[in-house]
Design a protein around this motif. Structure first.
Motif, mmCIF file in Angstrom:
data_model
loop_
_atom_site.group_PDB
_atom_site.id
_atom_site.type_symbol
_atom_site.label_atom_id
_atom_site.label_comp_id
_atom_site.label_asym_id
_atom_site.label_seq_id
_atom_site.Cartn_x
_atom_site.Cartn_y
_atom_site.Cartn_z
ATOM 1 N N ALA A 175 -20.319 -20.139 -16.882
ATOM 2 C CA ALA A 175 -19.602 -19.631 -15.715
ATOM 3 C C ALA A 175 -18.922 -18.303 -16.037
ATOM 4 O O ALA A 175 -18.931 -17.365 -15.227
ATOM 5 C CB ALA A 175 -18.577 -20.658 -15.241
ATOM 6 N N VAL A 176 -18.308 -18.200 -17.225
ATOM 7 C CA VAL A 176 -17.712 -16.938 -17.651
ATOM 8 C C VAL A 176 -18.784 -15.855 -17.757
ATOM 9 O O VAL A 176 -18.593 -14.710 -17.316
ATOM 10 C CB VAL A 176 -16.984 -17.107 -18.999
ATOM 11 C CG1 VAL A 176 -16.531 -15.755 -19.547
ATOM 12 C CG2 VAL A 176 -15.788 -18.034 -18.836
ATOM 13 N N LEU A 177 -19.944 -16.214 -18.322
ATOM 14 C CA LEU A 177 -21.041 -15.257 -18.432
ATOM 15 C C LEU A 177 -21.501 -14.814 -17.047
ATOM 16 O O LEU A 177 -21.804 -13.631 -16.825
ATOM 17 C CB LEU A 177 -22.201 -15.894 -19.202
ATOM 18 C CG LEU A 177 -23.432 -15.010 -19.449
ATOM 19 C CD1 LEU A 177 -23.048 -13.786 -20.272
ATOM 20 C CD2 LEU A 177 -24.521 -15.813 -20.155
ATOM 21 N N GLY A 178 -21.540 -15.748 -16.096
ATOM 22 C CA GLY A 178 -21.920 -15.399 -14.740
ATOM 23 C C GLY A 178 -20.965 -14.402 -14.113
ATOM 24 O O GLY A 178 -21.386 -13.491 -13.386
ATOM 25 N N LEU A 179 -19.662 -14.549 -14.405
ATOM 26 C CA LEU A 179 -18.695 -13.576 -13.907
ATOM 27 C C LEU A 179 -19.007 -12.175 -14.434
ATOM 28 O O LEU A 179 -18.877 -11.177 -13.710
ATOM 29 C CB LEU A 179 -17.276 -13.975 -14.323
ATOM 30 C CG LEU A 179 -16.645 -15.169 -13.611
ATOM 31 C CD1 LEU A 179 -15.256 -15.438 -14.179
ATOM 32 C CD2 LEU A 179 -16.553 -14.920 -12.111
ATOM 33 N N PHE A 217 -22.503 -10.969 -12.692
ATOM 34 C CA PHE A 217 -22.572 -10.797 -11.242
ATOM 35 C C PHE A 217 -21.269 -10.309 -10.609
ATOM 36 O O PHE A 217 -21.240 -10.002 -9.419
ATOM 37 C CB PHE A 217 -22.966 -12.121 -10.586
ATOM 38 C CG PHE A 217 -24.273 -12.661 -11.088
ATOM 39 C CD1 PHE A 217 -25.462 -12.014 -10.797
ATOM 40 C CD2 PHE A 217 -24.308 -13.793 -11.883
ATOM 41 C CE1 PHE A 217 -26.672 -12.495 -11.271
ATOM 42 C CE2 PHE A 217 -25.522 -14.289 -12.361
ATOM 43 C CZ PHE A 217 -26.709 -13.634 -12.058
ATOM 44 N N ALA A 218 -20.189 -10.244 -11.394
ATOM 45 C CA ALA A 218 -18.912 -9.791 -10.831
ATOM 46 C C ALA A 218 -18.377 -8.621 -11.642
ATOM 47 O O ALA A 218 -18.743 -7.478 -11.405
ATOM 48 C CB ALA A 218 -17.907 -10.954 -10.778
ATOM 49 N N THR A 259 -13.967 -8.716 -17.155
ATOM 50 C CA THR A 259 -13.332 -10.035 -17.164
ATOM 51 C C THR A 259 -13.744 -10.824 -18.396
ATOM 52 O O THR A 259 -12.925 -11.512 -19.024
ATOM 53 C CB THR A 259 -13.699 -10.813 -15.894
ATOM 54 O OG1 THR A 259 -13.257 -10.075 -14.752
ATOM 55 C CG2 THR A 259 -13.061 -12.191 -15.887
ATOM 56 N N VAL A 260 -15.025 -10.727 -18.749
ATOM 57 C CA VAL A 260 -15.514 -11.438 -19.940
ATOM 58 C C VAL A 260 -14.842 -10.898 -21.182
ATOM 59 O O VAL A 260 -14.410 -11.663 -22.056
ATOM 60 C CB VAL A 260 -17.045 -11.311 -20.053
ATOM 61 C CG1 VAL A 260 -17.555 -12.069 -21.277
ATOM 62 C CG2 VAL A 260 -17.722 -11.837 -18.803
ATOM 63 N N GLY A 261 -14.725 -9.567 -21.286
ATOM 64 C CA GLY A 261 -14.054 -8.984 -22.443
ATOM 65 C C GLY A 261 -12.619 -9.445 -22.567
ATOM 66 O O GLY A 261 -12.148 -9.754 -23.665
ATOM 67 N N ALA A 290 -9.072 -11.766 -13.464
ATOM 68 C CA ALA A 290 -9.138 -12.371 -14.798
ATOM 69 C C ALA A 290 -7.972 -13.307 -15.050
ATOM 70 O O ALA A 290 -8.136 -14.390 -15.624
ATOM 71 C CB ALA A 290 -9.179 -11.280 -15.868
ATOM 72 N N ALA A 291 -6.764 -12.914 -14.625
ATOM 73 C CA ALA A 291 -5.599 -13.778 -14.821
ATOM 74 C C ALA A 291 -5.759 -15.076 -14.042
ATOM 75 O O ALA A 291 -5.429 -16.164 -14.542
ATOM 76 C CB ALA A 291 -4.326 -13.060 -14.390
ATOM 77 N N GLY A 292 -6.277 -15.000 -12.824
ATOM 78 C CA GLY A 292 -6.514 -16.211 -12.038
ATOM 79 C C GLY A 292 -7.537 -17.115 -12.691
ATOM 80 O O GLY A 292 -7.393 -18.346 -12.692
#
Length: 419
Positions: free
Chosen positions: A221-225, A228-229, A233-235, A368-370
């Motif tokens: 799910a993190v990878l998907g963010l 595709f987003a 955020t992943v970093g 990212a915080a959320g």
């Protein structure tokens, strides 16, 4: 090898592996730009998922082999199957990355080029574990650590993610060659049987399912963010997680060594009390570590994570809370493995998927915080559910018998803490 020496070698090997993962991410963050580290993090996260899948399907099955006459064949077959599976995945990654192009695509293509090296090198430790020679795994993993750190440190500032991935992967070659050399005399004359891995009902399939819902779901799910987003955020999430790397070592040790210790305590009440005390100690440690990180001056933080520090520092309250409740949840799941081993899978399935939903919902509400707070809430709910299941176990639950029953289903499940 004496049991005490073997246990010490296993702990040191786990520490060497964890230190490698932490230092790779720290050094990559220091030499990269924030977007570059985000791309590297997505690739490294993909490798982590593939490594976990291989650990679940191949590694956990081979360490449960009890027939001494078949042990050499089992180990040789496991290494060969890992090489074949890694080569297949490598072709797909290299082709997909080349077609995608760009910074991230090239980084994934680089992962495809080095995947067989890193996956087989890491997978050798399960063969050494099954053969009860953890000191050989320690030697190979120590060499891996000694090679990868200087190789990454000499990279120029703002090195591209594809270059970092290639250097990280190629630096595994000396450790791979040493590991194969150390394994060869132990499996000389053994055959290779790959058919069992392709048959329905293979033991690793159960471990694969639990890993997929317990760990891989949130990682994907993190990878998907990132794909595709927003890659940044992943970093940020990976940077914050890296700062809590020492706690991962503690959680892994609890998963590995707490079940046999708790099972020897005898009654249910003593088992639960000891596990609860351990959980509170882990939670307190996590909060203390989070406070230390939060108090770091920005200059020191940038010395650790470079340009990624500011984004990661904003997530420290959420990540610290998550690790605190993870400490409680880890001990609850360990207690269930001792008292009622079949109860863990349902908790993992429901609340790991719920964590993914909360993370995605949190990202939609607060970026990212959320997402970080969503993971923290998911981990807290999983901990509550696990301790509720512990409370509902029969008062006369035979902890020792349950633990014996768990060896076939849950032994060696310690590659990563549950989140």
């Amino acid at each position: 090898m004496r049991p005490a020496a073997a246990a010490a070698a296993s702990v040191l090997d786990q520490a060497a592996s964890s230190a490698t993962n932490i230092l790779v991410l720290v050094i990559a963050a220091r030499v990269s730009t924030a977007p570059g580290f985000a791309a590297f993090s997505m690739v490294y996260l993909t490798f982590t998922v593939l490594l976990g899948l291989n650990m679940a399907y191949v590694g956990q099955a081979v360490v449960l082999e009890r027939d001494a006459a078949r042990l050499g064949t089992a180990c040789r077959s496991a290494v060969t199957f890992t090489a074949c599976a890694a080569a297949t995945a490598a072709v797909l990654l290299a082709a997909g990355g080349a077609l995608a192009g760009g910074r991230t695509g090239h980084a994934f293509a680089a992962l495809g080029l080095v995947l067989p090296l890193v996956l087989v090198q890491d997978g050798l430790r399960y063969a050494f574990s099954a053969l009860r020679t953890p000191a050989r795994a320690l030697a190979a993993d120590t060499l891996r650590l000694a090679c990868v750190v200087p190789a990454l440190l000499i990279q120029p500032p703002h090195a591209g993610p594809a270059r970092l991935v290639a250097v990280w992967g190629l630096s595994a070659l000396p450790a791979l060659l040493l590991g194969l050399a150390l394994l060869r005399p132990l499996i000389r004359g053994a055959g290779v049987h790959l058919a069992p891995y392709l048959r329905r009902g293979h033991l690793g399939a159960r471990f694969l399912v639990e890993f997929a819902v317990g760990n891989a779901s949130s990682q994907l799910a993190v990878l998907g963010l990132g794909l595709f987003a927003n890659p940044l955020t992943v970093g940020a999430l990976r940077g914050a997680t890296t700062l809590f790397g020492p706690l991962n070592v503690l959680f892994n040790s609890v998963n590995a060594f707490a079940p046999p210790v708790l099972s020897r305590l005898g009654g249910r009440r003593r088992t639960v009390r000891a596990a609860a005390a351990l959980g509170l100690a882990l939670a307190a440690t996590a909060l203390a570590w989070a406070a230390v990180l939060y108090a770091l001056p920005d200059r020191a933080g940038r010395g650790l994570l470079g340009a990624t520090w500011n984004a990661a520092a904003a997530l420290l309250p959420a990540s610290g809370t998550q690790y605190a409740v993870m400490g409680l949840g880890t001990c609850a799941l360990v207690t269930l493995r001792v008292l009622s081993p079949r109860a863990t899978l349902s908790v993992q399935v429901v609340f790991s998927l719920l964590s993914v939903v909360l993370m995605l919902g949190g990202y939609g509400l607060g970026g990212a915080a959320g997402a970080a707070w969503g993971l923290a809430v998911g981990s807290a709910l999983k901990a509550v559910a696990a301790w509720t299941r512990v409370a509902r176990t029969p008062a006369d639950a035979p902890a020792d018998e349950a633990a014996d029953d768990a060896t076939g289903d849950d032994a060696q499940r310690s590659a990563a803490p549950r989140s």
